[in-house]
Structure formats: structure tokens, C-alpha cells
Design a protein around this motif. Structure first.
Motif, PDB file in Angstrom:
ATOM      1  N   THR A 275      -7.219  -1.422   7.144  1.00 33.05           N
ATOM      2  CA  THR A 275      -6.108  -0.553   7.531  1.00 33.05           C
ATOM      3  C   THR A 275      -5.900   0.549   6.507  1.00 33.05           C
ATOM      4  N   GLU A 276      -5.906   0.181   5.228  1.00 37.84           N
ATOM      5  CA  GLU A 276      -5.720   1.210   4.197  1.00 37.84           C
ATOM      6  C   GLU A 276      -6.832   2.250   4.249  1.00 37.84           C
TER       7      GLU A 276
ATOM      8  N   LEU B  66      -6.186   4.588   7.137  1.00 36.73           N
ATOM      9  CA  LEU B  66      -5.078   5.504   6.862  1.00 36.73           C
ATOM     10  C   LEU B  66      -5.494   6.611   5.895  1.00 36.73           C
TER      11      LEU B  66
ATOM     12  N   VAL C 122       2.080   2.432  15.716  1.00 31.96           N
ATOM     13  CA  VAL C 122       1.810   1.129  15.101  1.00 31.96           C
ATOM     14  C   VAL C 122       2.139   0.004  16.084  1.00 31.96           C
TER      15      VAL C 122
ATOM     16  N   VAL D 212       2.099   0.944   6.057  1.00 37.82           N
ATOM     17  CA  VAL D 212       2.086   2.403   6.218  1.00 37.82           C
ATOM     18  C   VAL D 212       3.178   3.035   5.355  1.00 37.82           C
TER      19      VAL D 212
ATOM     20  N   ASN E 162       2.829   5.696   2.399  1.00 37.51           N
ATOM     21  CA  ASN E 162       3.595   6.949   2.398  1.00 37.51           C
ATOM     22  C   ASN E 162       4.290   7.161   1.051  1.00 37.51           C
TER      23      ASN E 162
ATOM     24  N   THR F 233       0.516   9.103   1.486  1.00 40.59           N
ATOM     25  CA  THR F 233       0.424   9.722   2.807  1.00 40.59           C
ATOM     26  C   THR F 233       1.822  10.135   3.279  1.00 40.59           C
TER      27      THR F 233
ATOM     28  N   ILE G 118       5.712   7.542  11.994  1.00 38.63           N
ATOM     29  CA  ILE G 118       5.359   6.250  12.594  1.00 38.63           C
ATOM     30  C   ILE G 118       6.065   6.063  13.936  1.00 38.63           C
TER      31      ILE G 118
END
Length: 317
Positions: free
Chosen positions: A105-106, A109, A122, A151, A155, A170, A174
Motif C-alpha cells: 500500500t505504501e 501511494l 479507500v 493514508v 499525508n 503525500t 480520501i
């Protein structure tokens, strides 16, 4: 641009739609063929779904069956990049728990940030067909709320490995799913709303609903959300009926109701062509009604086909 910014800047209800990635072996042309007819409605964003892996069983020379994981569709990330490059509209990848570790996932992203993608939807994601219920990936997330937390952490510049954390995080907007008729696993709508509020309180900025066919359910859902302190934009998701088979398939798969008037009209049809006309007209009237209710955007589930959605769009927008 973020979905919330598109909605804030809009002077009229927006049009958006969702695409299924093509099957393995097909080209990006299938995606472009589905998008082209809908660009006249100036969608500010296009969603791209993600389908987790399935399993097949291969017979080995010794007679035993080997369980093999297969991914049938090209990567959602690469499709989003192609859409943004060609059409200069925001692509919104679906980010799911199933089939991904936290590291996966990371990495996804980070790649999305590099590509200039500003939004993610999501979701927990569906269970595999052969599983009795949702089974998370080892080292992955079990719930959408956990995925949202990751997430949000990114961020804020917080990576999985502390040595990489810093100011270069980031800034994803979302989105999360909402269920006007409640999620099929929730014991009741009140419980479902409690979990939805938790996601919004964590940082989710907009909601896209599951498909529904009765606008009263959307209206009630929005009212209940507002009463429960959920004040982010709520985008209704729409899909026209196109086959008689969907009368039983959609309620079974998505745990939704088909209004009696629509079900009776479809049941009276002799061909799927007639069903399609009934479904299109119902969706047109439903769309107009949702605009009257103040929906900020109408989001259409195309299932990879744009002809019916184009007819609806021309009648509504």
C-alpha cells in the motif's frame, strides 16, 4: 485537483463515472473506447476500480492440486496514469485492503503521488469468491479504517519505516463508500453510520454511495448522515438495469432492493433490449430527482460500457 475542490468550484451538479480495468491480455484501447463517448459531459474525475486476486487450482503431475494466485486485470495505478495523461482529468484509483500488505500500500501511494494523482477511494474490498468471508493479506489491513489511517499517516509524512519520515509526505483527498441500504455485514443502519462517521472523523473527505434505485433511500441516508455529524459531500452512485437477470443478481450481490414499480416493469419485458430501455428511463428520472435533491455529483457505474450512460447523460446534463 481534489474531489472536494471540484465540488466546491462547481456551478452545477457534476458528472462522473467508474471504470473496470480490462481483462488481462487486452489493451488500454478498451479503456479509451469506454471513456471517449462520455467526455462530452466534462467529467472532472473518473474512478478506476481494483479487483483483488482470485485463485485457480492447477493439477500437478503427481495428481495433487496446487492453489495458484492470479490477477486478471492490469494495474489500476498505470490505468490512472494513462487517463490523466490523455484526458487531463483526475483519475481516482480504488485502494483496497484485500491482497495488499502495508508495504504494498505504501509503495502504491508513493507511486500515485509521483504521478500527480490527488485522490484515492479507500475500501476494504470484497472477499474472494472461494472464501467464506473477507480474509486480509498477511501483513495487511482488515478494515478500511486501518487503510485510511495509513493514508493519513503518509499525508502527515509518517512512513512505515521511521527513517524515511519527514516533510515529503503525500496530500491525498480520501473518499470512502456509503451504503444507503447499509453494508450487508452491518447489523443495522445505525451501526453502519457509526463506522462511517468514524472514517470521516479520521479524515475521509467525501462519500460515494453504493448503487440504489430508490431516491428516498438516498434522501434518508443524507439526512441521517447530517443528523449524525457526517457533513462531507455525499455523491450518489447509479447504475441502470440492462438485463432481466439483474433483478435477482443485484439484490443478491449488493444487498439492495429493487422498487416494485421498476421490478414489475422489467418483469413485463420480453427481451433484454426492452429491459435496457426501461432501465435507462428509470435512471434518467432518478438522476433528475437526485439533482433536485441537491446531489453535488452523479456518479455512474459503467461496468466498462458507456453507451447506456451516454444516453442517460444526454438526457440529464
Amino acid at each position: 485537483m481534489k474531489i472536494t475542490e471540484h465540488i466546491q468550484n462547481a456551478k452545477k451538479p457534476l458528472f462522473s463515472f467508474e471504470l473496470l480495468p480490462p481483462m488481462k491480455g487486452q489493451s488500454i484501447d478498451q479503456i479509451f473506447e469506454a471513456i471517449e463517448p462520455l467526455m462530452e459531459f466534462e467529467p472532472p474525475f473518473i474512478d478506476v476500480t481494483y479487483h483483488r486476486e482470485d485463485f485457480i487450482y492447477k493439477k500437478q503431475p503427481n495428481g495433487l492440486l496446487e492453489k495458484v494466485s492470479t490477477r486478471k486485470r492490469p494495474g489500476t495505478v498505470s490505468i490512472c496514469a494513462a487517463i490523466q495523461f490523455k484526458y487531463k482529468v483526475d483519475a481516482v484509483p480504488h485502494l483496497i485492503c484485500g491482497g495488499f500488505t502495508k508495504e504494498d500500500t505504501e509503495n502504491a501511494l508513493i507511486e500515485l503521488k509521483f504521478l500527480g494523482i490527488d485522490n484515492v477511494l479507500v475500501l476494504r474490498g470484497d472477499a474472494r469468491k472461494e472464501d467464506g468471508g473477507f480474509i486480509p493479506e498477511t501483513g495487511g489491513h482488515s478494515y478500511a479504517s486501518e487503510l485510511i489511517e495509513q493514508v493519513i499517516n503518509l499525508n502527515n509524512g509518517k512512513f512505515l519505516h521511521e527513517e524515511y519520515s519527514g516533510p515529503n509526505g503525500t496530500d491525498f483527498c480520501i473518499g470512502v463508500a456509503g451504503y444507503p441500504e447499509k453494508h450487508f455485514e452491518a447489523p443495522n443502519l445505525k451501526t453502519d453510520l457509526r463506522y462511517l462517521k468514524m472514517k470521516v472523523d479520521m479524515g475521509a473527505e467525501y462519500i460515494v454511495t453504493q448503487m440504489f434505485f430508490d431516491n428516498e433511500k438516498y434522501e434518508k441516508f443524507v439526512t441521517l448522515c447530517r443528523e449524525n455529524g457526517i457533513n462531507v459531500p455525499i455523491i450518489p452512485g447509479l447504475k441502470p438495469l440492462t438485463t432481466k437477470k439483474q433483478l435477482t443478481l443485484l439484490p443478491k450481490v449488493f444487498s439492495i432492493d429493487i422498487p416494485e414499480e421498476l421490478a414489475d416493469a422489467v418483469a413485463d419485458c420480453k427481451t433484454d433490449k426492452e429491459v435496457r430501455e426501461v432501465g435507462i428511463e428509470w435512471c434518467i428520472q432518478q438522476s433528475k430527482g437526485l439533482i433536485d435533491l441537491g446531489a453535488p455529483c452523479l456518479h455512474y457505474y459503467t461496468m466498462g460500457k458507456s453507451d447506456t450512460i451516454r444516453r442517460i447523460g444526454k438526457a440529464v446534463f
